[in-house]
Design a protein around this motif. Sequence first.
Motif, mmCIF file in Angstrom:
data_model
loop_
_atom_site.group_PDB
_atom_site.id
_atom_site.type_symbol
_atom_site.label_atom_id
_atom_site.label_comp_id
_atom_site.label_asym_id
_atom_site.label_seq_id
_atom_site.Cartn_x
_atom_site.Cartn_y
_atom_site.Cartn_z
ATOM 1 N N LEU A 7 3.028 -4.693 -11.869
ATOM 2 C CA LEU A 7 1.863 -5.172 -11.126
ATOM 3 C C LEU A 7 0.813 -4.077 -11.042
ATOM 4 C CD1 LEU A 7 3.778 -6.888 -8.176
ATOM 5 C CD2 LEU A 7 2.935 -7.958 -10.269
ATOM 6 N N GLN A 8 -0.423 -4.458 -11.247
ATOM 7 C CA GLN A 8 -1.536 -3.511 -11.198
ATOM 8 C C GLN A 8 -2.594 -4.069 -10.263
ATOM 9 O OE1 GLN A 8 -1.783 -0.477 -12.946
ATOM 10 N NE2 GLN A 8 -3.660 -0.121 -11.796
ATOM 11 N N ALA A 9 -2.745 -3.418 -9.113
ATOM 12 C CA ALA A 9 -3.735 -3.859 -8.124
ATOM 13 C C ALA A 9 -5.050 -3.121 -8.316
ATOM 14 C CB ALA A 9 -3.204 -3.628 -6.714
ATOM 15 N N SER A 10 -6.133 -3.808 -8.008
ATOM 16 C CA SER A 10 -7.462 -3.206 -8.109
ATOM 17 C C SER A 10 -8.413 -3.928 -7.168
ATOM 18 C CB SER A 10 -7.973 -3.279 -9.547
ATOM 19 O OG SER A 10 -8.087 -4.635 -9.964
ATOM 20 N N GLY A 11 -9.607 -3.350 -7.008
ATOM 21 C CA GLY A 11 -10.651 -4.029 -6.256
ATOM 22 C C GLY A 11 -10.939 -3.462 -4.886
ATOM 23 N N GLY A 12 -10.177 -2.473 -4.464
ATOM 24 C CA GLY A 12 -10.429 -1.881 -3.164
ATOM 25 C C GLY A 12 -11.728 -1.098 -3.146
ATOM 26 N N GLY A 13 -12.105 -0.653 -1.951
ATOM 27 C CA GLY A 13 -13.323 0.121 -1.826
ATOM 28 C C GLY A 13 -13.721 0.302 -0.384
ATOM 29 N N LEU A 14 -14.935 0.796 -0.212
ATOM 30 C CA LEU A 14 -15.498 1.022 1.116
ATOM 31 C C LEU A 14 -16.525 -0.068 1.396
ATOM 32 C CD1 LEU A 14 -16.035 2.793 3.639
ATOM 33 C CD2 LEU A 14 -17.673 4.079 2.239
ATOM 34 N N VAL A 15 -16.407 -0.697 2.557
ATOM 35 C CA VAL A 15 -17.307 -1.776 2.919
ATOM 36 C C VAL A 15 -17.594 -1.696 4.408
ATOM 37 C CG1 VAL A 15 -15.434 -3.419 3.348
ATOM 38 C CG2 VAL A 15 -17.683 -4.276 2.675
ATOM 39 N N GLN A 16 -18.733 -2.192 4.811
ATOM 40 C CA GLN A 16 -19.071 -2.205 6.222
ATOM 41 C C GLN A 16 -18.424 -3.389 6.928
ATOM 42 O OE1 GLN A 16 -23.405 -2.157 6.292
ATOM 43 N NE2 GLN A 16 -23.423 0.085 6.390
ATOM 44 N N THR A 17 -18.329 -3.285 8.235
ATOM 45 C CA THR A 17 -17.807 -4.389 9.043
ATOM 46 C C THR A 17 -18.578 -5.664 8.742
ATOM 47 O OG1 THR A 17 -17.104 -2.916 10.833
ATOM 48 C CG2 THR A 17 -17.462 -5.220 11.384
ATOM 49 N N GLY A 18 -17.831 -6.737 8.541
ATOM 50 C CA GLY A 18 -18.436 -8.018 8.196
ATOM 51 C C GLY A 18 -18.583 -8.259 6.717
ATOM 52 N N GLY A 19 -18.319 -7.246 5.923
ATOM 53 C CA GLY A 19 -18.462 -7.362 4.481
ATOM 54 C C GLY A 19 -17.275 -8.035 3.818
ATOM 55 N N SER A 20 -17.324 -8.092 2.499
ATOM 56 C CA SER A 20 -16.288 -8.773 1.720
ATOM 57 C C SER A 20 -15.808 -7.908 0.559
ATOM 58 C CB SER A 20 -16.833 -10.092 1.150
ATOM 59 O OG SER A 20 -17.205 -10.989 2.176
ATOM 60 N N LEU A 21 -14.588 -8.134 0.167
ATOM 61 C CA LEU A 21 -14.008 -7.530 -1.021
ATOM 62 C C LEU A 21 -13.064 -8.545 -1.647
ATOM 63 C CD1 LEU A 21 -12.975 -3.904 0.074
ATOM 64 C CD2 LEU A 21 -14.730 -4.485 -1.605
ATOM 65 N N ARG A 22 -12.883 -8.439 -2.952
ATOM 66 C CA ARG A 22 -11.867 -9.248 -3.620
ATOM 67 C C ARG A 22 -10.905 -8.330 -4.352
ATOM 68 N NH1 ARG A 22 -12.006 -13.908 -8.339
ATOM 69 N NH2 ARG A 22 -12.409 -12.090 -9.688
ATOM 70 N N LEU A 23 -9.651 -8.403 -3.968
ATOM 71 C CA LEU A 23 -8.612 -7.642 -4.633
ATOM 72 C C LEU A 23 -7.992 -8.486 -5.739
ATOM 73 C CD1 LEU A 23 -6.751 -6.067 -1.573
ATOM 74 C CD2 LEU A 23 -8.826 -5.285 -2.727
ATOM 75 N N SER A 24 -7.577 -7.808 -6.787
ATOM 76 C CA SER A 24 -6.888 -8.469 -7.891
ATOM 77 C C SER A 24 -5.555 -7.783 -8.131
ATOM 78 C CB SER A 24 -7.721 -8.397 -9.178
ATOM 79 O OG SER A 24 -8.965 -9.042 -9.025
ATOM 80 N N CYS A 25 -4.623 -8.535 -8.614
ATOM 81 C CA CYS A 25 -3.310 -7.987 -8.972
ATOM 82 C C CYS A 25 -2.887 -8.638 -10.286
ATOM 83 C CB CYS A 25 -2.296 -8.259 -7.879
ATOM 84 S SG CYS A 25 -0.619 -7.725 -8.270
ATOM 85 N N ALA A 26 -2.891 -7.848 -11.336
ATOM 86 C CA ALA A 26 -2.525 -8.356 -12.655
ATOM 87 C C ALA A 26 -1.044 -8.101 -12.912
ATOM 88 C CB ALA A 26 -3.374 -7.683 -13.724
ATOM 89 N N ALA A 27 -0.347 -9.126 -13.345
ATOM 90 C CA ALA A 27 1.076 -9.029 -13.620
ATOM 91 C C ALA A 27 1.331 -9.026 -15.120
ATOM 92 C CB ALA A 27 1.814 -10.193 -12.976
ATOM 93 N N SER A 28 2.321 -8.256 -15.520
ATOM 94 C CA SER A 28 2.707 -8.220 -16.925
ATOM 95 C C SER A 28 4.202 -7.986 -17.035
ATOM 96 C CB SER A 28 1.945 -7.110 -17.660
ATOM 97 O OG SER A 28 2.254 -5.846 -17.108
ATOM 98 N N GLY A 29 4.749 -8.344 -18.184
ATOM 99 C CA GLY A 29 6.151 -8.075 -18.444
ATOM 100 C C GLY A 29 7.115 -9.079 -17.873
ATOM 101 N N GLY A 30 6.620 -10.188 -17.383
ATOM 102 C CA GLY A 30 7.497 -11.214 -16.840
ATOM 103 C C GLY A 30 6.830 -12.567 -16.916
ATOM 104 N N THR A 31 7.548 -13.590 -16.517
ATOM 105 C CA THR A 31 6.991 -14.935 -16.490
ATOM 106 C C THR A 31 6.340 -15.151 -15.131
ATOM 107 O OG1 THR A 31 8.725 -15.698 -17.992
ATOM 108 C CG2 THR A 31 7.472 -17.373 -16.793
ATOM 109 N N PHE A 32 5.023 -15.053 -15.110
ATOM 110 C CA PHE A 32 4.266 -15.038 -13.854
ATOM 111 C C PHE A 32 4.591 -16.245 -12.989
ATOM 112 C CE2 PHE A 32 1.027 -13.634 -11.126
ATOM 113 C CZ PHE A 32 0.132 -14.647 -10.844
#
Length: 125
Positions: free
Chosen positions: A3-28
């Motif tokens: 599993l490879q997670a990404s998408g984090g960061g710094l954001v102000q209160t009330g803001g938005s972020l989208r995290l992703s998690c890519a899977a490999s090596g198995g049947t998702f």
Amino acid sequence: VQLQASGGGLVQTGGSLRLSCAASGGTFSRYTMGWFRQAPGKEREFVVAISRSGSSTYYEDSVKGRFTISRDSAKNTVYLQMNSLKPEDTAVYYCAARPSYGLPLRTDRYEYDYWGQGTQVTVSS
């Protein structure tokens, strides 16, 4: 499965972020997927889980109505859309996977077998 997670960061209160998690090596499609988070000095805690089909989800109370989990089988990826972020959402976010045995969705981190490396989310006040 890896599993490879990404998408984090710094954001102000009330803001938005989208995290992703890519899977490999198995049947998702065989795996229940979850997101956990760990703030400094605290235990790793459950945030949300999604069934292998995507038809069932379970959210921790503090994120209900603000966070949305989804999965894309064509891309072997699970997403966490985070809106209306608060300073208390600040943590390292981890995606996790466990072979699916149906419902109910599991919230105990010890029941998840595979983990991503974590991505930092910082919400400033």
